[in-house]
Write an enzyme that holds these catalytic residues in place. Structure first.
Site, PDB file in Angstrom:
ATOM      1  N   GLU B  52       0.816  -1.217   0.000  1.00 16.01           N
ATOM      2  CA  GLU B  52       0.000   0.000   0.000  1.00 16.01           C
ATOM      3  C   GLU B  52       0.849   1.266   0.000  1.00 16.01           C
ATOM      4  O   GLU B  52       0.460   2.278  -0.577  1.00 16.01           O
ATOM      5  CB  GLU B  52      -0.964   0.021   1.191  1.00 16.01           C
ATOM      6  CG  GLU B  52      -2.104  -0.990   1.091  1.00 16.01           C
ATOM      7  CD  GLU B  52      -1.739  -2.350   1.668  1.00 16.01           C
ATOM      8  OE1 GLU B  52      -0.569  -2.550   2.055  1.00 16.01           O
ATOM      9  OE2 GLU B  52      -2.639  -3.216   1.738  1.00 16.01           O
ATOM     10  N   PHE B 114     -11.282  -7.943  13.219  1.00 18.94           N
ATOM     11  CA  PHE B 114     -10.165  -8.331  12.357  1.00 18.94           C
ATOM     12  C   PHE B 114      -9.880  -7.215  11.348  1.00 18.94           C
ATOM     13  O   PHE B 114     -10.793  -6.699  10.713  1.00 18.94           O
ATOM     14  CB  PHE B 114     -10.488  -9.644  11.621  1.00 18.94           C
ATOM     15  CG  PHE B 114      -9.401 -10.042  10.660  1.00 18.94           C
ATOM     16  CD1 PHE B 114      -8.132 -10.387  11.133  1.00 18.94           C
ATOM     17  CD2 PHE B 114      -9.628 -10.050   9.299  1.00 18.94           C
ATOM     18  CE1 PHE B 114      -7.112 -10.727  10.246  1.00 18.94           C
ATOM     19  CE2 PHE B 114      -8.616 -10.403   8.401  1.00 18.94           C
ATOM     20  CZ  PHE B 114      -7.359 -10.742   8.880  1.00 18.94           C
ATOM     21  N   GLN B 115      -8.638  -6.857  11.232  1.00 20.11           N
ATOM     22  CA  GLN B 115      -8.176  -5.770  10.344  1.00 20.11           C
ATOM     23  C   GLN B 115      -8.884  -4.451  10.618  1.00 20.11           C
ATOM     24  O   GLN B 115      -9.120  -3.667   9.711  1.00 20.11           O
ATOM     25  CB  GLN B 115      -8.303  -6.174   8.866  1.00 20.11           C
ATOM     26  CG  GLN B 115      -7.312  -7.274   8.498  1.00 20.11           C
ATOM     27  CD  GLN B 115      -7.128  -7.478   7.008  1.00 20.11           C
ATOM     28  OE1 GLN B 115      -8.057  -7.287   6.240  1.00 20.11           O
ATOM     29  NE2 GLN B 115      -5.933  -7.892   6.596  1.00 20.11           N
ATOM     30  N   LYS B 164     -17.557  -1.620   5.436  1.00 20.03           N
ATOM     31  CA  LYS B 164     -17.907  -2.630   4.439  1.00 20.03           C
ATOM     32  C   LYS B 164     -19.421  -2.759   4.246  1.00 20.03           C
ATOM     33  O   LYS B 164     -19.896  -2.897   3.113  1.00 20.03           O
ATOM     34  CB  LYS B 164     -17.319  -3.992   4.863  1.00 20.03           C
ATOM     35  CG  LYS B 164     -17.461  -5.046   3.787  1.00 20.03           C
ATOM     36  CD  LYS B 164     -16.714  -6.331   4.147  1.00 20.03           C
ATOM     37  CE  LYS B 164     -16.801  -7.309   2.984  1.00 20.03           C
ATOM     38  NZ  LYS B 164     -16.040  -8.544   3.255  1.00 20.03           N
ATOM     39  N   MET B 475      23.952   9.571   2.829  1.00 20.31           N
ATOM     40  CA  MET B 475      23.853  10.820   3.584  1.00 20.31           C
ATOM     41  C   MET B 475      24.108  10.564   5.064  1.00 20.31           C
ATOM     42  O   MET B 475      24.728  11.376   5.751  1.00 20.31           O
ATOM     43  CB  MET B 475      22.489  11.473   3.366  1.00 20.31           C
ATOM     44  CG  MET B 475      22.395  12.894   3.876  1.00 20.31           C
ATOM     45  SD  MET B 475      23.612  14.000   3.121  1.00 20.31           S
ATOM     46  CE  MET B 475      22.652  14.718   1.788  1.00 20.31           C
TER      47      MET B 475
END
Lengths: 157, 570
Positions: B52, B114-115, B164, B475
């Site tokens: 993602e 969940f999630q 959802k 760096m």
């Protein structure tokens, strides 16, 4: 440093308080008091934020960036009425009972509940008046105290 | 007339189509799954990222290259939390982004389902605004509002979180309309009084500098800026986000000031008597210690975001407004003013001659990034888009690449997000399939998001990637050399693992390698020839090389470290 009072008109939507609080803490601004409640306008709430920051302009600008913040007015202390509510529970006994109640009522507090060994007072007033009451009752043993946050309104149109 | 009912998911897709979104980036998962079903039949191109974070940077690259909204879609929980880096990145660099995330079903919210993650809470400080949808009817309206907020005023990321069950709810499509938002009214037109005051200061000034940044690019004000600078002969410095806003190579362009800016650009501000700051935010990488920044200068500060004005430096003339209107106003007000800046320009040009950017590429020695960049630019198309990671290579590109037009330089400026280059390049190439998109990256950065090379090959997005492999976090190593007595704690990556050529080949790209000076031209020619799949060139470079000039963090821009010998000044 003198206090600055911001009167913030916001949309009454879930999470608005979190957004305002998050912006304040994200930018490291210190505040003395924040109170929030409904207004006479449907769908609008008012937050009163008291801060001692010199950089109050930055606070205003950052809060103004929030989509749910509609308007921010900095109140002029000379034309502002301020009020705060306090609930205070103090211990009492036979010897102190009269003196406590007398002191509290002379200060403008109202006794709302008195038991054998405690008394609860309610007071509305300026935060300085509330501070005075607290100091006055401290020697008797304050069990619990809650203050509701300062709210303020401009006196002129 | 009652329309056929649509699911929330169908409304999402239809709304995107309604807003003329042609390409989106994302990765499906449980809570967002309903939205992926109508997407299957939609003309919208969905590019399937491997992570993602990658999809978010792709959408940013798309937006930075086009100046239009980038759209990313992800699932709940880890899908949403993985977007936090690109969202914050877009917030810092004012990139217009719309993120749509799935959320667990309304009734499960708050139950640690969940999630489940508290996406709106987690992204509150990472977005310009965010929404939690509570009924399907809202979807078209909220998405339109989200686009409006993301693309107007100071652009930024907006997230819309959709449970959802709401994606499955069936309702009628109600055509969305932009209604007035009481708390969102960006000021575009500057106050004419402020423009007059600014023009007065400019007329009195002997040593003016236009200090311009990303705001010019967002406002598409580069033509106006060009007119202002060239008509009145005002020198220009462009910040990291503003590279390309004014053409390098123009006699008035002194390029990038700041921590790794060139000596003349940094010093010009210190010597200037008037900073005309437009679309910049006095970032610490430009100002160093603001107490010592442009002490001799009055400041005109124009920005579309009022909160930027006076945040770091109190200006003499504050102007809130869109850069394009501000500049147009200034040009009008200055009318036929004859600004005599020739002594000032002579002074700057003399400085430029005395303190040029330099590097030393030995015939048989290890490759130096600036040399490789200059060779690449000779071969690349004029309208190529360069996409960088973060660190030494980023600074060298900004210093040595000639940027002549806006939106040809994509990088992570504010947040400094390593791993930005490859996915952002994919986003840019998705927007402009016919242009050369060059992802010029460091090896440390590349390893952070290199899985997206698979996205590039499987989605047929033939970008060119150059990995400057110095075997180190360059760096970090540079700072350890300068500030930590050569104690190279956790900065070494090794030159050999992974085998970048083999890695590229395994991911469906062509892998090439350059080691010596004599390789450079022929490898780049080969890289530019291949156009049917992504190409990765591993370029082995000198790990000892350091970026100069340098002004250490918190220092004064009066003390510019020009080279290694100069470090003794510290």
């Amino acid at each position: 440093m003198s206090e600055r009072i911001l009167s913030v008109l916001v949309e009454d939507k879930p999470g608005v308080l979190a957004r305002v609080a998050s912006t304040i803490s994200r930018r490291g601004f210190n505040i003395n008091s924040l109170a929030v409640g409904p207004t006479n306008i449907e769908g609008r709430s008012k937050m009163t934020i008291v801060t001692e920051l010199e950089s109050v302009e930055q606070v205003k600008k950052q809060l103004n960036k929030l989509i749910n913040v509609i308007k921010i007015v900095e109140l002029d202390p000379d034309n502002t009425i301020e009020s705060e509510v306090l609930l205070l529970k103090v211990s009492i006994n036979k010897d102190t009972q009269t003196s406590v109640i007398e002191k509290a009522s002379l200060s403008g507090a109202k006794s709302v509940d008195v038991g054998q060994d405690y008394a609860v007072f309610e007071m509305t007033g300026s935060s300085k008046d509330l501070d005075k009451l607290e100091n006055l009752l401290k020697p008797f043993g304050i069990i619990e105290m809650i203050r509701g946050g300062r709210i303020a309104i401009q006196t002129k149109l | 007339m009652s329309e056929e009912k649509l699911s929330g998911a169908e409304l999402v897709v239809r709304s995107l189509e309604y807003m003329n979104i042609s390409t989106i980036f994302g990765l499906p998962g449980g809570a967002i799954l309903p939205a992926y079903d109508p997407l299957y039949d939609s003309p919208i191109r969905h590019i399937l990222a491997r992570h993602e974070q990658g999809s978010g940077h792709m959408a940013e690259g798309y937006a930075q290259a086009t100046g239009e909204l980038g759209v990313v879609i992800a699932t709940s929980g880890p899908g949403a939390t993985n977007l936090i880096t690109p969202l914050t990145n877009a917030l810092m660099d004012s990139t217009p982004l719309l993120a749509i995330t799935g959320q667990v079903a309304s009734e499960a919210i708050g139950n640690d389902a969940f999630q489940e993650a508290y996406t709106v809470g987690l992204t509150m400080a990472a977005t310009k605004h965010n929404y939690l949808i509570t009924s399907a009817e809202e979807i078209p309206q909220v998405l339109l509002e989200a686009k409006h907020i993301a693309t107007t005023g100071r652009p930024g990321p907006v997230l819309v979180d959709i449970p959802k069950d709401i994606l499955n709810q069936k309702v009628e499509w109600i055509e969305p309309k932009l209604i007035e938002m009481p708390g969102y009214k960006p000021t575009l037109e500057p106050n004419p009084k402020m423009i007059s005051q600014a023009a007065e200061l400019i007329k009195q000034s002997k040593k003016p500098i236009l200090y311009v940044g990303g705001g010019i690019i967002h406002s598409k004000a580069n033509q106006e800026l060009f007119e202002l600078a060239t008509k009145f002969k005002i020198p220009v410095v462009t910040t990291l986000m503003g590279r390309g806003a004014f053409p390098d190579g123009n006699e008035l362009c002194f390029e990038m000031p700041g921590m790794h800016g060139n000596y003349t650009a940094t010093t010009s501000i210190q010597k200037s008597d008037l900073l005309i700051a437009i679309g910049v935010r006095f970032d610490d990488r430009v100002t160093a210690n603001p107490k010592f920044f442009a002490q001799n200068a009055k400041v005109i500060h124009a920005d579309i975001d009022p909160a930027e004005i006076g945040k770091i430096r109190e200006p003499e003339v504050p102007i809130v407004g869109d850069a394009k209107s501000v500049i147009t106003g200034l040009i009008e007000k200055l009318a036929d003013t004859d600004l005599n800046t020739s002594d000032w320009l002579d002074e700057l040009n003399q400085m430029k001659k005395e303190y040029p950017l330099s590097y030393n590429q030995e015939e048989k020695g290890p490759l130096k990034v600036p040399f490789v960049l200059e060779e690449l630019q000779k071969l690349a198309d004029d309208d190529a888009i360069v996409v960088s990671g973060v660190g030494q290579h980023q600074m060298w590109i900004s210093q040595h690449w000639n940027f002549t037009s806006p939106n040809t330089w994509l990088n992570s400026g504010g947040l400094g997000t390593m791993g930005y280059s490859l996915p952002a390049a994919i986003g840019a190439k998705a927007a402009y399939p016919d242009r050369q998109i060059l992802a010029l990256d460091g090896d440390g950065c590349f390893q952070m998001t290199c899985q997206e090379l698979i996205t590039a090959s499987t989605e047929n997005i033939p970008i060119k990637i150059v990995v400057f492999n110095n075997g180190n976090h360059g760096m970090v190593r540079q700072w350890q050399k300068i500030f930590y007595k050569n104690r190279f704690s956790a900065s070494e990556l090794t030159h050999h693992t992974p085998d970048y050529v083999a890695l590229a080949e395994s991911m469906g790209a062509t892998g090439l390698r350059m080691i010596e000076k004599s390789d450079v031209k022929k490898v780049f020619e080969k890289m530019l020839e291949i156009d049917d799949k992504p190409v990765l060139v591993e370029c082995i470079v000198d790990p000892e090389d350091m970026v100069f000039p340098m002004v250490p963090a918190g220092g004064s821009n009066d003390v510019v470290i020009l080279n290694e010998d100069d470090l003794k000044k510290l």
